[in-house]
Scaffold this motif. Sequence first.
Motif, PDB file in Angstrom:
ATOM      1  N   TRP A  57      -5.580  -1.109   6.932  1.00 56.14           N
ATOM      2  CA  TRP A  57      -4.218  -0.877   7.432  1.00 56.14           C
ATOM      3  C   TRP A  57      -4.055  -1.381   8.861  1.00 56.14           C
ATOM      4  O   TRP A  57      -2.987  -1.832   9.260  1.00 56.14           O
ATOM      5  CB  TRP A  57      -3.916   0.625   7.359  1.00 56.14           C
ATOM      6  CG  TRP A  57      -2.531   0.993   7.754  1.00 56.14           C
ATOM      7  CD1 TRP A  57      -2.083   1.272   9.011  1.00 56.14           C
ATOM      8  CD2 TRP A  57      -1.392   1.129   6.883  1.00 56.14           C
ATOM      9  NE1 TRP A  57      -0.737   1.577   8.974  1.00 56.14           N
ATOM     10  CE2 TRP A  57      -0.289   1.505   7.691  1.00 56.14           C
ATOM     11  CE3 TRP A  57      -1.207   0.968   5.513  1.00 56.14           C
ATOM     12  CZ2 TRP A  57       0.981   1.721   7.169  1.00 56.14           C
ATOM     13  CZ3 TRP A  57       0.067   1.182   4.996  1.00 56.14           C
ATOM     14  CH2 TRP A  57       1.145   1.547   5.812  1.00 56.14           C
ATOM     15  N   GLU A  65     -10.244   4.819  -4.527  1.00 53.90           N
ATOM     16  CA  GLU A  65     -10.054   3.416  -4.119  1.00 53.90           C
ATOM     17  C   GLU A  65      -9.744   2.559  -5.348  1.00 53.90           C
ATOM     18  O   GLU A  65      -8.869   1.696  -5.298  1.00 53.90           O
ATOM     19  CB  GLU A  65     -11.317   2.892  -3.422  1.00 53.90           C
ATOM     20  CG  GLU A  65     -11.515   3.480  -2.031  1.00 53.90           C
ATOM     21  CD  GLU A  65     -12.731   2.905  -1.317  1.00 53.90           C
ATOM     22  OE1 GLU A  65     -12.914   1.673  -1.319  1.00 53.90           O
ATOM     23  OE2 GLU A  65     -13.505   3.709  -0.764  1.00 53.90           O
ATOM     24  N   TRP A 121      -5.762  -4.902   2.107  1.00 56.35           N
ATOM     25  CA  TRP A 121      -6.693  -4.098   1.309  1.00 56.35           C
ATOM     26  C   TRP A 121      -7.639  -5.000   0.526  1.00 56.35           C
ATOM     27  O   TRP A 121      -8.845  -4.832   0.522  1.00 56.35           O
ATOM     28  CB  TRP A 121      -5.889  -3.201   0.356  1.00 56.35           C
ATOM     29  CG  TRP A 121      -6.734  -2.389  -0.581  1.00 56.35           C
ATOM     30  CD1 TRP A 121      -7.444  -2.854  -1.658  1.00 56.35           C
ATOM     31  CD2 TRP A 121      -6.974  -0.985  -0.536  1.00 56.35           C
ATOM     32  NE1 TRP A 121      -8.108  -1.825  -2.273  1.00 56.35           N
ATOM     33  CE2 TRP A 121      -7.829  -0.673  -1.617  1.00 56.35           C
ATOM     34  CE3 TRP A 121      -6.556   0.047   0.305  1.00 56.35           C
ATOM     35  CZ2 TRP A 121      -8.277   0.630  -1.864  1.00 56.35           C
ATOM     36  CZ3 TRP A 121      -6.993   1.346   0.055  1.00 56.35           C
ATOM     37  CH2 TRP A 121      -7.847   1.615  -1.016  1.00 56.35           C
ATOM     38  N   MET A 165       0.831  -1.204   0.000  1.00 56.84           N
ATOM     39  CA  MET A 165       0.000   0.000   0.000  1.00 56.84           C
ATOM     40  C   MET A 165       0.875   1.268   0.000  1.00 56.84           C
ATOM     41  O   MET A 165       0.565   2.241  -0.685  1.00 56.84           O
ATOM     42  CB  MET A 165      -0.933  -0.002   1.225  1.00 56.84           C
ATOM     43  CG  MET A 165      -2.076  -1.010   1.117  1.00 56.84           C
ATOM     44  SD  MET A 165      -3.285  -0.858   2.449  1.00 56.84           S
ATOM     45  CE  MET A 165      -2.600  -1.952   3.690  1.00 56.84           C
ATOM     46  N   ARG A 207     -11.234   2.002   3.606  1.00 54.15           N
ATOM     47  CA  ARG A 207     -10.278   2.316   2.543  1.00 54.15           C
ATOM     48  C   ARG A 207     -10.325   3.783   2.128  1.00 54.15           C
ATOM     49  O   ARG A 207      -9.312   4.334   1.672  1.00 54.15           O
ATOM     50  CB  ARG A 207     -10.545   1.396   1.349  1.00 54.15           C
ATOM     51  CG  ARG A 207     -10.223  -0.067   1.668  1.00 54.15           C
ATOM     52  CD  ARG A 207     -10.293  -0.951   0.481  1.00 54.15           C
ATOM     53  NE  ARG A 207     -11.649  -1.358   0.158  1.00 54.15           N
ATOM     54  CZ  ARG A 207     -11.948  -2.381  -0.606  1.00 54.15           C
ATOM     55  NH1 ARG A 207     -10.999  -3.130  -1.113  1.00 54.15           N
ATOM     56  NH2 ARG A 207     -13.200  -2.684  -0.874  1.00 54.15           N
ATOM     57  N   GLU A 257      -6.286   0.395  -5.954  1.00 56.82           N
ATOM     58  CA  GLU A 257      -6.361  -1.050  -6.230  1.00 56.82           C
ATOM     59  C   GLU A 257      -5.553  -1.436  -7.455  1.00 56.82           C
ATOM     60  O   GLU A 257      -4.886  -2.467  -7.482  1.00 56.82           O
ATOM     61  CB  GLU A 257      -7.821  -1.452  -6.471  1.00 56.82           C
ATOM     62  CG  GLU A 257      -8.383  -2.271  -5.348  1.00 56.82           C
ATOM     63  CD  GLU A 257      -9.881  -2.346  -5.372  1.00 56.82           C
ATOM     64  OE1 GLU A 257     -10.457  -2.276  -4.280  1.00 56.82           O
ATOM     65  OE2 GLU A 257     -10.455  -2.452  -6.468  1.00 56.82           O
TER      66      GLU A 257
END
Lengths: 326, 255
Positions: free
Chosen positions: B218, A183, A216, A160, B160, A187
């Motif tokens: 996270w 988002e 994620w 990430m 997210r 991704e």
Amino acid sequence: MDDNSSNWFRSVCCRILQTGVVPKHVAIIMDGNRRFAKKMHYGKAFQGHVLGFEKLKETLQWCLDLGVTEVTVYAFSIENFKRSKEEVDGLMELTKKKIAYLLEESDVIAKHQVRVRALGDLRRLPDDVMQFIAKGVNYTKHNTRAYLNVCYAYTSRHEMTEAIKEMAMGAQDGLLYPSDISEDLIEQCLYTGDSPPPDLVVRTSGEVRLSDFLLWQSTYSHLCFQDVLWPEFSVWHFFSAVLSYQQSYASIQQARQEDRERRDKHQYESDLRSVLEQRQGDVPDASLLEQMVKEHAERRRERQRTFVERIRTSHAQFLEQLCPAN
Amino acid sequence: MGFADILATLCLHSVHGVMRLKASTTYAFTWLCSCLLYVVKHRGTKIESITCDVKTLRKIPLHTTFIVEEKLEYYEDLARVVTWIFALGGHVVSVYDSKGDLKKDLVGLRTAIVLQQGKLFGTAGPAVQVTTLQDAESLNALDKTGELFLVLVLSPEDGRQHIVETAVSVCKAVLQKRVKIEDINIDFIDKKLTATLSEPSLAIVFGGLHSLLGYPPWHLRVTEIHFLPEIRKLVYQDLYTVFQKYANCQQRLGT
């Protein structure tokens, strides 16, 4: 039950499972190799890893037989570099041997046209291991029927963070605006950018945590923690995981759909805000505004496509230049 | 659809039926055992017996998170479980409501928690603050003194999307030359994302669905994840069993 009856019974069970929903993407944390070696009183814990690789081959076959088209496995974490030098070196040697096997002998890979991908910070690996991995990945890159993603030198937080860093570089180079970040874009920037999210995540050995694996991507996956050491994982454990996935499928699909609607709403509001900021308070009529938002969205998507293409090309070139000339 | 397909479908439905029956039977049996324990030891309603349970636990999670899928019409059940967590030694409880409705009535939730505390602790219950991530920053100082028990209410907006907002702010900072690209590493991102929500040591997913439903990804790096029935069906023994499992778990952290 002898082998033939066992295979027949397994085929029948597989056929029964296929009348329900089959997960398209299964992710596996293959935990318990060392504990298995200790349990069996092997001289070296490393023998557990050798058996663990054999189990991976078997499990890949079961997945493909059932109709799973993508399998992601957690082979080596960045955290695993903290292990003893002997174990880490042994794992690197095992990796090279198994990739050599993959290139020369694997019938599973060839028969099912499996594309192997390596996901992780490969630059942390010794040069010779990187080259072997690059060879394995390049050898299978034209296969398209199924995918095996091997997470190597990987942690999800690192993944990430790298995605965010890439986007910051993209913004610096003028390829992206900060408002383009979403988002969906994050991704696509992850190592799994080409893959759908995992439907089912299985962890063996009885531990009940994700340990920095696909954090994620697995946020709407069905989680299955099984109290069996990885080398002892059987097709019945696999079928049991698929059965539990089928039971929760409808509810999880609904949750995913609600998430999709929320993301689309966010994206629309972000595009609208950007258009209004550009107009500096001058709000046009509704239909013109709608048209402007659509055009803005199209330009945004084009920027995002170009940016993602740059990342993927850079990654592919890195792997290609690692392969020796012959 | 041929005869073999029909037979296979029937077999699968039967297997699913048996699995659901097994889950219900297991739940009924566990509930019965808990009722018997309740009769014998009054578990969950007496602070003295909970305090004894604390002594049996090798370690206690400072921050426990709940992932809730069910629609909560009444807060009494949730408040009771939160109060048990505080009685067992927890300090922070975050409640992730996958529907996002809980954030609309923080006052109602706090009232329910105070009521449950009154029943369990008497008048000497600890002070509790119920808030959202957006308002939590101002409470951080109080939290560090150890005098305040915190209930953080989360929704999918804190998942997210929070990482997206952080990525946007990092990009803007790079463009404004306040941050260099080489400064962006895991610790840098971690400081931003955990400023108001710490990593939970324990996550309990209520409702029977084995999914994280958009929980902030996270923060679940090494969180122990357990699954329990719906909150309205929960008994104290279920929670204590999870705490026992947490106390006995070993984290090797890659080594």
